[in-house]
Design an enzyme around this catalytic site. Structure first.
Site, PDB file in Angstrom:
ATOM      1  N   ASP A 167      54.928  21.261 -30.258  1.00 18.86           N
ATOM      2  CA  ASP A 167      54.105  21.530 -29.078  1.00 18.86           C
ATOM      3  C   ASP A 167      52.933  22.443 -29.419  1.00 18.86           C
ATOM      4  OD1 ASP A 167      53.466  22.127 -26.142  1.00 18.86           O
ATOM      5  OD2 ASP A 167      55.264  20.903 -25.970  1.00 18.86           O
ATOM      6  N   HIS A 208      53.232  25.690 -22.721  1.00 17.53           N
ATOM      7  CA  HIS A 208      54.069  24.492 -22.675  1.00 17.53           C
ATOM      8  C   HIS A 208      55.238  24.549 -23.656  1.00 17.53           C
ATOM      9  CE1 HIS A 208      54.611  19.969 -22.841  1.00 17.53           C
ATOM     10  NE2 HIS A 208      54.433  20.152 -21.546  1.00 17.53           N
ATOM     11  N   SER A 382      57.964  16.500 -19.190  1.00 21.00           N
ATOM     12  CA  SER A 382      57.978  17.588 -20.170  1.00 21.00           C
ATOM     13  C   SER A 382      59.232  18.422 -20.036  1.00 21.00           C
ATOM     14  CB  SER A 382      56.768  18.503 -19.957  1.00 21.00           C
ATOM     15  OG  SER A 382      55.635  17.990 -20.570  1.00 21.00           O
TER      16      SER A 382
END
Length: 753
Positions: A167, A208, A382
């Site tokens: 990520d 994230h 996600s």
């Protein structure tokens, strides 16, 4: 002659437009000063080539032997044009098998496009993790959790398992992550160092990766945030999205330290814009192959991938080569209501589902956040993929000898159909398995998966076989608007050969299709056992004239079937755009599976109720206010809601005829509380004023009737739970079907009081 000349002019114009579109797409690329090359001679040959041709040798690409990355000494860092002459000189060298200049790839993080176990842990947000524990007020409400607690109660918490999150970085010194951080599972490919710490900015753009890692491995009982699914596992971070993404960077990330890392979790992919068709490059594809063959000491790396968030854009994850790969476990989302969320995509490659956010009234996912903070608003597919990765870590602790294919079989055989049963699209395949393009084989069940993986009883699946079926005499077939190409594919599935297949796993349809408007194509494959699967649905935004070139459409919907017989492929264009035209150039059907039936499949799958009360909206009709005396046959309550038998009710839970009786107090309070934008109350609801409950039941059912008419929906297949049909936008601004119902109830309340 004039007509022929006019026809030639039109053809030339179409070809010119296609050429312009193709070059326009290429023009958007940014080429970088990096060349990847395959050189069998090893490091010495690579060094010699670099010195002779004016390169700096940057090193081997990830775990890919004989693959090297070069930087040219006299070339700009970035360029809009490819340096073809430099690439040609490198690829023409007899010591080089293949060479390619690297270019930037657009990759999108897959968060949503909008932005009795209560005392088990002391972490302050534990009681908000509805997807890990049974938080129902009464037994009549749907059961939501992923059955993780029974696994923890066996002492299985992820110990000894290593997961890395590919990520935008990992805040590894976060109080709720640090104890489980593994530097050997971490690297920064954006800055080429060993520290994956994210880059801070005013918008917290790079949160994230930390959020995804927190879902997996947040520490338990440390008075911070919540609890990870595998809270004693080790977690690392690969920083690779916060900068230029190339094929080499993806390959290095996917193949990072495969002898140490067990599970790779990725919540990103090509743009979910409804018009992109892209998959792994040559290097990333080789990294996947290397991982499943060599990772985990030959048992195979586990790759978990978020299925995509392009639902609102009409996207289809079969056009995403990462989720469409046979090497990845593609995970979709279900909302707190047990519905397919507004952002979710449909495709035949999705293997299973875990929970995530739904509409704005639904709770979201809890995790760690940047700046040593916590969040309860993690969203999208996600958030679903890391939950799945955590569950797989529990399975690997229970049985470290599971192979990558064992894990896929376990997911297929234990995922739950029942909690998602009231969504459209479910079908039973020829092996008796329930499957859906929205959810794969259903909702993950951690307890069932870990129980089946018990090393005392689990038998590893037989060796994988691959059988290719094609027609060497096939001639290109023309396709036009409102037309159809049907291809009958008889096969004996390599019977009598070493690679014979009797029990299917993945099926790939690889094809080259030239077409003037790619998004108007619809592709369906029907198996020999009669299972019909949509390999490609129309995408309104995809106006590309580039078609598909050797693209693999992958399906898991025929898992467990015997492939012998005649398969049928249908490629159609029902758009009505009369100018559309093209042809099917070539194709082949690739069957993946085993020559003998896996041990666990020798008895049919038995589906049992996930919950004692059917997991749908009708459960609230049986809900009883905790503060009231429950009705019995001896002491019935006057306001008990009684419905007709199923035979007198219409499809989808609509009530055409109902016996007299006002809606129950508990039902109304539940609906009113759900309409609030705040999180649902965590205590028992207090009694509402009696005036608020005095609602004419005729109005209530009239509202239900209007809001549930299938005839108002455009697509009859989706008539029950298609929450976002445009026809509703004309009357009310509410995007969720329940919002419209609840608003109708509020309107009734206001009118009566």
């Amino acid at each position: 002659m004039e007509r022929r000349a006019w026809s030639l002019q039109c053809t030339a114009f179409v070809l010119f437009c296609a050429w312009c579109a193709l070059n326009s797409a290429k023009a958007k690329r940014q080429f970088v000063n990096e060349w990847a090359a395959e050189i069998p001679g090893g490091p010495e040959a690579a060094s010699a080539i670099a010195e002779e041709l004016g390169y700096d040798l940057l090193g081997q690409i990830g775990s890919l032997e004989n693959h090297y990355l070069f930087k040219h000494k006299n070339h700009p860092r970035r360029s809009r044009r490819s340096a073809f002459h430099i690439t040609k000189r490198l690829s023409d060298d007899d010591r080089v098998i293949w060479a390619e200049q690297q270019y930037e790839k657009e990759r999108s993080k897959r968060s949503a496009l909008r932005d009795s176990a209560l005392n088990l842990f002391n972490d302050p947000m534990w009681n908000q993790q509805w997807y890990l524990q049974d938080t129902r007020m009464t037994a009549a409400l749907p059961k939501l959790d992923l059955h993780v607690i029974p696994v923890w109660q066996k002492g299985i918490t992820g110990k000894g398992v290593v997961i890395t999150v590919l990520d935008d970085g990992l805040e590894w010194n976060h109080t709720d992550i640090y104890a489980n951080y593994d530097p050997e599972a971490s690297y920064d490919f954006n800055d080429n160092d060993h520290d994956p710490f994210p880059r801070y900015d005013p918008t917290n753009e790079n949160k994230h990766g930390t959020r995804c890692a927190g879902e997996i491995a947040m520490q338990a009982n440390n008075h911070k945030c919540g609890v990870g699914v595998a809270y004693n596992s080790k977690v690392g971070g690969i920083r690779m999205l916060d900068g230029i993404v190339t094929d080499a960077i993806e390959a290095s990330s996917i193949g990072f330290n495969p002898g140490h890392v067990d599970i790779y979790s990725a919540s990103w992919g090509p743009n979910d814009d409804g018009k992109t068709v892209e998959g792994p490059g040559r290097l990333a594809q080789k990294a996947f192959e290397y991982g499943v063959k060599q990772g985990r000491q030959g048992k195979g790396s586990i790759f978990v991938w978020a299925s995509g968030n392009g639902g609102r854009q009409g996207d289809n994850c079969d056009c995403d080569g990462y989720t469409d790969s046979i090497y990845t476990i593609s995970i979709s989302s279900a909302s707190q209501q047990g519905l397919s969320p507004w952002y979710a995509e449909k495709c035949s490659s999705t293997l299973a589902t875990s929970y995530s956010s739904g509409d704005y009234t639904d709770q979201r996912i809890t995790s760690a956040d940047l700046h040593n903070d916590c969040t309860e608003t993690h969203t999208g597919t996600s958030a679903s993929a890391p939950l799945a990765a955590g569950i797989f870590a529990l399975a690997l602790e229970a049985n470290p000898n599971l192979t990558w294919r064992d894990m896929q079989h376990l997911v297929v055989w234990t995922s739950e159909y029942d909690p998602l049963a009231n969504n459209p699209g479910w079908k039973k395949n020829g092996a008796g398995l329930m499957v859906n393009s929205r959810f794969g084989f259903g909702l993950l069940n951690a307890k069932a998966l870990v129980d089946l993986a018990d090393p005392r009883t689990w038998r590893s699946v037989p060796e994988k076989k691959e059988c290719v079926v094609k027609d060497n005499d096939f001639e290109p077939r023309a396709l036009k608007a409102n037309g159809e190409v049907i291809i009958e594919i008889p096969t004996r599935a390599c019977e009598g050969q070493e690679n014979a297949i009797k029990s299917l796993e993945h099926v790939q349809f690889e094809a080259t299709i030239e077409y003037s408007r790619r998004g108007d194509l619809h592709v369906t494959l029907t198996s020999a056992a009669g299972t019909s699967t949509v390999l490609l649905a129309e995408r309104e935004r995809d106006t590309s004239p580039n078609g598909f070139k050797n693209w693999d459409f992958m399906s898991v919907h025929t898992w467990g079937e015997n492939p012998i017989g005649t398969w049928t492929l249908r490629i159609t264009d029902m758009s009505g755009r009369i100018q559309n035209e093209g042809r099917i150039v070539n194709w082949k059907l690739i069957l993946h599976g085993t020559s003998s039936q896996p041990e666990h499949m020798k008895q049919p799958r038995v589906y049992t109720s996930y919950n004692t009360v059917q997991n749908d909206r009708r459960g609230v009709e049986k809900m009883v206010d905790p503060g009231e005396e429950q009705p019995t046959q001896e002491n019935p309550k006057e306001n008990t809601l009684v419905s007709k038998s199923p035979s007198s009710s219409s499809v989808g839970g609509r009530r055409d005829e109902l016996e007299e009786g006002a809606p129950s107090q508990a039902m109304l309070r539940l609906l009113q509380s759900a309409f609030s934008k705040n999180s649902p109350p965590k205590q028992s609801p207090k009694k509402s004023p009696s005036a608020k409950l005095n609602i004419p039941y005729e109005n209530f059912y009239e509202a239900l009737e209007k809001l549930n008419k299938p005839s108002q929906l455009k697509d009859s297949e989706d008539s029950l739970y298609n929450d976002y049909v445009d026809v509703f936008y004309n009357t009310k601004p509410y995007k969720h079907r329940d919002d419209r119902l609840l608003q109708a109830l509020v309107d009734i309340l206001n009118e009566e009081n």
